[in-house]
Design a protein around this motif. Structure first.
Motif, PDB file in Angstrom:
ATOM      1  N   SER A 146       1.954  -4.328   3.408  1.00 37.86           N
ATOM      2  CA  SER A 146       2.706  -4.206   2.399  1.00 37.86           C
ATOM      3  C   SER A 146       3.733  -3.117   3.002  1.00 37.86           C
ATOM      4  O   SER A 146       3.659  -2.378   4.126  1.00 37.86           O
ATOM      5  CB  SER A 146       1.996  -3.491   1.054  1.00 37.86           C
ATOM      6  OG  SER A 146       1.494  -2.214   1.369  1.00 37.86           O
ATOM      7  N   LYS A 147       4.779  -2.940   2.031  1.00 37.75           N
ATOM      8  CA  LYS A 147       6.134  -1.918   2.345  1.00 37.75           C
ATOM      9  C   LYS A 147       5.355  -0.487   2.357  1.00 37.75           C
ATOM     10  O   LYS A 147       5.886   0.367   3.261  1.00 37.75           O
ATOM     11  CB  LYS A 147       7.073  -2.186   1.375  1.00 37.75           C
ATOM     12  CG  LYS A 147       7.821  -3.310   1.590  1.00 37.75           C
ATOM     13  CD  LYS A 147       9.056  -3.426   0.656  1.00 37.75           C
ATOM     14  CE  LYS A 147       9.811  -4.601   0.856  1.00 37.75           C
ATOM     15  NZ  LYS A 147      11.191  -4.567  -0.081  1.00 37.75           N
ATOM     16  N   GLY A 148       4.287  -0.294   1.682  1.00 40.18           N
ATOM     17  CA  GLY A 148       3.652   1.099   1.532  1.00 40.18           C
ATOM     18  C   GLY A 148       2.932   1.357   2.725  1.00 40.18           C
ATOM     19  O   GLY A 148       3.015   2.523   3.248  1.00 40.18           O
ATOM     20  N   ASP A 149       2.504   0.391   3.390  1.00 35.16           N
ATOM     21  CA  ASP A 149       1.486   0.721   4.667  1.00 35.16           C
ATOM     22  C   ASP A 149       2.306   0.985   5.536  1.00 35.16           C
ATOM     23  O   ASP A 149       2.444   1.908   6.513  1.00 35.16           O
ATOM     24  CB  ASP A 149       0.886  -0.713   5.093  1.00 35.16           C
ATOM     25  CG  ASP A 149      -0.249  -1.149   3.915  1.00 35.16           C
ATOM     26  OD1 ASP A 149      -0.647  -0.106   3.602  1.00 35.16           O
ATOM     27  OD2 ASP A 149      -0.523  -2.225   4.299  1.00 35.16           O
ATOM     28  N   ILE A 150       3.833   0.178   5.687  1.00 38.37           N
ATOM     29  CA  ILE A 150       4.853   0.331   6.805  1.00 38.37           C
ATOM     30  C   ILE A 150       5.390   1.915   6.466  1.00 38.37           C
ATOM     31  O   ILE A 150       5.571   2.876   7.326  1.00 38.37           O
ATOM     32  CB  ILE A 150       5.982  -0.520   6.666  1.00 38.37           C
ATOM     33  CG1 ILE A 150       5.384  -1.647   6.842  1.00 38.37           C
ATOM     34  CG2 ILE A 150       7.141  -0.158   7.588  1.00 38.37           C
ATOM     35  CD1 ILE A 150       6.357  -2.912   6.803  1.00 38.37           C
ATOM     36  N   VAL A 151       5.703   2.182   5.226  1.00 39.51           N
ATOM     37  CA  VAL A 151       6.006   3.914   4.937  1.00 39.51           C
ATOM     38  C   VAL A 151       5.145   4.875   5.576  1.00 39.51           C
ATOM     39  O   VAL A 151       5.331   6.022   6.247  1.00 39.51           O
ATOM     40  CB  VAL A 151       6.330   3.944   3.685  1.00 39.51           C
ATOM     41  CG1 VAL A 151       6.725   5.379   3.284  1.00 39.51           C
ATOM     42  CG2 VAL A 151       7.433   3.059   2.997  1.00 39.51           C
ATOM     43  N   ARG A 152       3.885   4.507   5.293  1.00 37.41           N
ATOM     44  CA  ARG A 152       2.816   5.540   5.675  1.00 37.41           C
ATOM     45  C   ARG A 152       2.770   5.350   7.428  1.00 37.41           C
ATOM     46  O   ARG A 152       2.495   6.698   8.029  1.00 37.41           O
ATOM     47  CB  ARG A 152       1.426   5.116   5.223  1.00 37.41           C
ATOM     48  CG  ARG A 152       1.130   5.625   3.607  1.00 37.41           C
ATOM     49  CD  ARG A 152      -0.154   5.252   3.083  1.00 37.41           C
ATOM     50  NE  ARG A 152      -0.616   3.918   3.353  1.00 37.41           N
ATOM     51  CZ  ARG A 152      -0.289   3.184   2.380  1.00 37.41           C
ATOM     52  NH1 ARG A 152       0.081   3.526   1.327  1.00 37.41           N
ATOM     53  NH2 ARG A 152      -0.921   1.845   2.431  1.00 37.41           N
TER      54      ARG A 152
END
Length: 430
Positions: free
Chosen positions: A47-53
């Motif tokens: 997910s995009k959230g994973d990438i941001v983290r």
């Protein structure tokens, strides 16, 4: 510039540096031991959230923005490449354009087998891309000289092919590479001769660059050019990989033309010349699926069978059979006939299982009319509908929207012509 690949499992940083120093900071930082270790250490993300983290964590650890961008891009491409390279993908490097044109490893193995069976011992892979075909050839023990014009792609090919001692990667244009030197080298060393050197070409069919490239529609714009490729095929055993939609009128008369389908999608046209072509065969449809490898071949295009009445079953020939124009031969093997002239559907009253066609059981037939079909789909409670079409100028996706589907059941709707009559066939896959 030539790069000898070592057996250590990774290219030396020295020869990678020759490619990388004049390229972007992303490539320079990626092709270092620390960059590659960082890439291999990345967790999976969905997910995009994973990438941001992940980005935040890498930047807080002190890694440059260029390196973070490079490793995340590679992680994304490796995930996408699994469909072509299976488990090998997690140890390879890619560009977006290189992955797009790369041969599936399963198909590349068949290419390599042709050269091996023909007694070829040294293959010049002119336009090797990221090295997929060279990898398969080297895996069969062939000596490979992999030539690539793009400097970044050549660097990545060096990395991907580093485990093979029998591969040399050369950064050069195919048209400028000295093939005569390979023959001289072979003759001086003994095991090869000019007659045992083969050529493989996969001309670039997209605009230059590593991402956001566009497909080239004119064969004269390919790199290297078809004139160059076909000229080499007059002097050497050769294979030329092209797109499946390549203009059949441009296929040389002395070539074996093989259309290859993988899991229902036609992925390439291979043209084979000299001793890597099979005598008496100019048309071939090769189907690779989860049951194995299946082939139809012929000395030329087959004559169609006559059209007849709609039977209990309809068959859609595999795309490779259609492009090879072997529909008539398939119909005769199956005991089927054409549904309509010049439309690639077959029909019969008997169910026949074949890897060369998908079968449908006909449930009903209706006029090709939106109001009628909307009512019939509603009556049957069909909410999921696969729409296929041949011989009618209709956009299946737009047509499906007009039917306002709802209900728990699913079916297939085949829009076509029987003679001059437009018709809709309600069917189920068998």
């Amino acid at each position: 510039m030539a790069t000898n690949c070592s057996a250590s499992g990774a290219p030396s940083t020295a020869h990678l540096g020759k490619f990388a120093l004049v390229e972007t900071s992303e490539v320079r930082e990626l092709l270092t031991p620390s960059g590659l270790r960082l890439l291999d250490s990345l967790p999976e993300y969905s997910s995009k959230g994973d990438i941001v983290r992940i980005v935040a964590g890498l930047r807080s650890a002190g890694h440059s923005s260029a390196l973070v961008a490079a490793v995340l891009t590679q992680a994304k491409l490796r995930s996408k490449a699994a469909a072509k390279f299976d488990d090998f993908a997690v140890r390879m490097l890619f560009t977006e354009a290189g992955l797009e044109q790369a041969t599936r490893l399963r198909v590349a193995a068949l290419h390599a087998g042709r050269f091996s069976r023909a007694g070829i011992t040294h293959v010049a892979d002119l336009g090797c891309g990221i090295g997929a075909d060279a990898m398969a050839m080297a895996g069969l023990g062939l000596t490979v000289t992999a030539v690539e014009a793009d400097e970044v792609t050549a660097a990545l090919a060096s990395y991907n092919l580093a485990i093979f001692e029998n591969v040399t990667v050369v950064h050069a244009r195919a048209e400028e590479f000295d093939l005569a030197a390979l023959a001289v080298e072979g003759n001086s060393n003994g095991p090869h001769s000019a007659a045992r050197i083969g050529i493989y070409l996969d001309p670039a069919r997209r605009t230059s660059g590593h991402s956001n490239t566009e497909r080239l529609t004119r064969p004269e714009d390919y790199s290297p050019s078809l004139k160059f490729a076909f000229g080499l095929a007059e002097r050497y055993p050769a294979g030329v990989k092209l797109g499946p939609g390549f203009d059949r009128g441009l296929i040389p008369i002395d070539a074996e033309a093989q259309w290859v389908s993988v899991d229902g999608s036609v992925v390439e046209l291979g043209l084979w010349f000299g001793t890597v072509a099979r005598p008496g065969i100019t048309r071939s449809a090769l189907v690779l699926d989860d049951t194995g490898t299946h082939e139809m071949n012929a000395p030329g295009d087959s004559d169609d069978v006559e059209a007849g009445v709609l039977g209990n079953f309809l068959y859609e020939p595999d795309g490779s059979v259609i492009r090879a124009r072997l529909i008539g031969d398939l119909a005769r093997i199956m005991g089927a006939h054409m549904l309509s002239e010049r439309i690639a559907y077959l029909t019969s009253d008997i169910l026949v299982s074949t890897p060369f066609a998908r079968g449908f059981r006909i449930l009903d037939e209706f006029p090709l009319d939106v109001k009628t079909l909307t009512r019939e789909m509603r009556t049957r409670g069909i909410g999921t509908l696969e729409v296929k079409k041949r011989g009618v100028d209709i956009d299946p996706a737009e047509f499906r929207k007009k039917l306002r589907l709802q209900g728990p059941h699913s079916a297939t709707l085949i829009l076509t012509r029987i003679g001059e009559r437009r018709t809709a066939l309600l069917a189920e896959r068998v």
